[in-house]
Design an enzyme around this catalytic site. Structure first.
Site, short mmCIF file in Angstrom:
data_model
loop_
_atom_site.label_atom_id
_atom_site.label_comp_id
_atom_site.label_asym_id
_atom_site.label_seq_id
_atom_site.Cartn_x
_atom_site.Cartn_y
_atom_site.Cartn_z
CB CYS A 103 -24.55 -0.21 -109.53
SG CYS A 103 -26.07 -0.33 -110.41
CB VAL A 104 -22.38 4.78 -107.62
CG1 VAL A 104 -21.20 4.91 -108.55
CG2 VAL A 104 -23.58 5.50 -108.15
#
Length: 104
Positions: A103-104
């Site tokens: 996840c960013v």
């Protein structure tokens, strides 16, 4: 590690605001966390949150969207409805768990 107070709960968080100690989480805190990101929790939200917390306890890491969908039985499209734009990140945040890998 930083501490912050959210609606009377003192919790440990990382630089992005994710809880670093899942044992500090409870359902009242989840409601406060959800409200902070503009989400009103429904039974469908709670199904996803409970799955994610149970899976985390069993696996030792936060499930990805694919796992939530296939193992948890919640379609990916529904996760985007429940937790718009970044469902895995928002779901982990409300569930008091670390951000999923990737996840960013």
């Amino acid at each position: 590690m930083t501490t912050t107070t959210i609606d009377g709960h003192t919790v440990h968080v990382n630089e992005e605001g994710f809880l670093t100690d899942p044992s500090e989480w409870d359902e009242d805190l989840a409601k406060s966390l959800a409200a902070q990101i503009g989400i009103d929790l429904t039974d469908e939200h709670w199904k996803a949150i409970r799955f994610l917390r149970e899976d985390y306890a069993a696996q030792g890491e936060t499930a990805t969207l694919r796992r939530i969908s296939t193992v948890g039985g919640i379609p990916t499209k529904q996760l985007f409805v429940l937790f718009p734009q970044k469902p895995a990140k928002k779901l982990a945040y409300v569930a008091g768990l670390p951000k999923p890998h990737g996840c960013v």
